[in-house]
Design a protein around this motif. Structure first.
Motif, PDB file in Angstrom:
ATOM      1  N   LEU A 132       0.835  -1.204   0.000  1.00 12.86           N
ATOM      2  CA  LEU A 132       0.000   0.000   0.000  1.00 12.86           C
ATOM      3  C   LEU A 132       0.871   1.256   0.000  1.00 12.86           C
ATOM      4  O   LEU A 132       0.525   2.251  -0.640  1.00 12.86           O
ATOM      5  N   GLY A 133       2.011   1.204   0.680  1.00 15.20           N
ATOM      6  CA  GLY A 133       2.943   2.333   0.671  1.00 15.20           C
ATOM      7  C   GLY A 133       3.467   2.616  -0.723  1.00 15.20           C
ATOM      8  O   GLY A 133       3.582   3.785  -1.126  1.00 15.20           O
ATOM      9  N   THR A 134       3.758   1.560  -1.478  1.00 11.98           N
ATOM     10  CA  THR A 134       4.222   1.780  -2.857  1.00 11.98           C
ATOM     11  C   THR A 134       3.102   2.357  -3.711  1.00 11.98           C
ATOM     12  O   THR A 134       3.344   3.173  -4.598  1.00 11.98           O
ATOM     13  N   GLU A 135       1.869   1.965  -3.411  1.00 10.74           N
ATOM     14  CA  GLU A 135       0.716   2.500  -4.139  1.00 10.74           C
ATOM     15  C   GLU A 135       0.528   3.988  -3.819  1.00 10.74           C
ATOM     16  O   GLU A 135       0.237   4.792  -4.701  1.00 10.74           O
ATOM     17  N   VAL A 136       0.716   4.367  -2.552  1.00 12.03           N
ATOM     18  CA  VAL A 136       0.615   5.775  -2.156  1.00 12.03           C
ATOM     19  C   VAL A 136       1.708   6.581  -2.841  1.00 12.03           C
ATOM     20  O   VAL A 136       1.449   7.661  -3.389  1.00 12.03           O
ATOM     21  N   ARG A 137       2.932   6.069  -2.816  1.00 11.78           N
ATOM     22  CA  ARG A 137       4.049   6.770  -3.455  1.00 11.78           C
ATOM     23  C   ARG A 137       3.756   6.984  -4.940  1.00 11.78           C
ATOM     24  O   ARG A 137       3.968   8.064  -5.484  1.00 11.78           O
ATOM     25  N   HIS A 138       3.259   5.943  -5.587  1.00 13.73           N
ATOM     26  CA  HIS A 138       2.934   6.039  -7.008  1.00 13.73           C
ATOM     27  C   HIS A 138       1.843   7.094  -7.242  1.00 13.73           C
ATOM     28  O   HIS A 138       1.956   7.919  -8.156  1.00 13.73           O
ATOM     29  N   ALA A 139       0.808   7.083  -6.403  1.00 13.06           N
ATOM     30  CA  ALA A 139      -0.286   8.047  -6.561  1.00 13.06           C
ATOM     31  C   ALA A 139       0.216   9.476  -6.380  1.00 13.06           C
ATOM     32  O   ALA A 139      -0.126  10.368  -7.164  1.00 13.06           O
TER      33      ALA A 139
END
Length: 161
Positions: A132-139
């Motif tokens: 989820l952290g990688t998803e937040v960073r990507h967003a």
């Protein structure tokens, strides 16, 4: 020393940032479909995963703001890049430091508790938070790259919605 009211106000700004992130990313509808596909592949319920993404964003922004000794009034100047970097640069439990003692919104309090449980559970829950952290960073990166200003801030993101 900052007051509890100042902590709550700063948290509310960070929580608002978390709530506006996904709608801004989803201006391209295929991004929502891809995110939801990732969540299913990671065995994370879509609604729970998207709420955790909001919470992760808020926690990260809050941790960066606290580390920089920013007040709620200064929050708008916080660079999005700093928040994006912290999503993968800080440990889950580091994001929980310095939170207000109470939350005005029960949803926020519940979401932080869920995040806390997952952070300390480790194992599969920890892996899900990492993802989820990688998803937040990507967003955050997507929104920053879309921004008309060269180095967008949290305020730019808040006012874009």
């Amino acid at each position: 020393m900052t007051s509890e009211h100042e902590h709550e106000t700063l948290w509310n700004r960070c929580a608002h940032l978390g709530r506006v992130l996904l709608p801004l990313v989803d201006q391209e509808p295929w991004r929502q479909a891809r995110r939801r596909e990732h969540l299913r592949a990671w065995d994370i319920d879509t609604a729970v995963g998207e709420r955790l993404i909001e919470t992760f964003t808020a926690l990260t922004a809050h941790a960066v703001a606290v580390d920089a000794s920013l007040t709620a009034a200064d929050f708008d100047a916080l660079p999005l890049r700093a928040v994006a970097d912290a999503t993968t640069g800080k440990r889950d439990y580091e994001l929980l430091a310095g939170l207000p003692g109470t939350f005005a919104d029960d949803r926020d309090e519940h979401a932080v508790k869920v995040f806390r449980l997952r952070a300390y559970a480790g194992g599969r829950a920890g892996l899900q938070l990492f993802r989820l952290g990688t998803e937040v960073r990507h967003a955050l990166t997507v929104v920053a790259e879309r921004s008309p200003v060269p180095s967008p801030t949290c305020g730019d993101l808040l006012h874009a919605n």
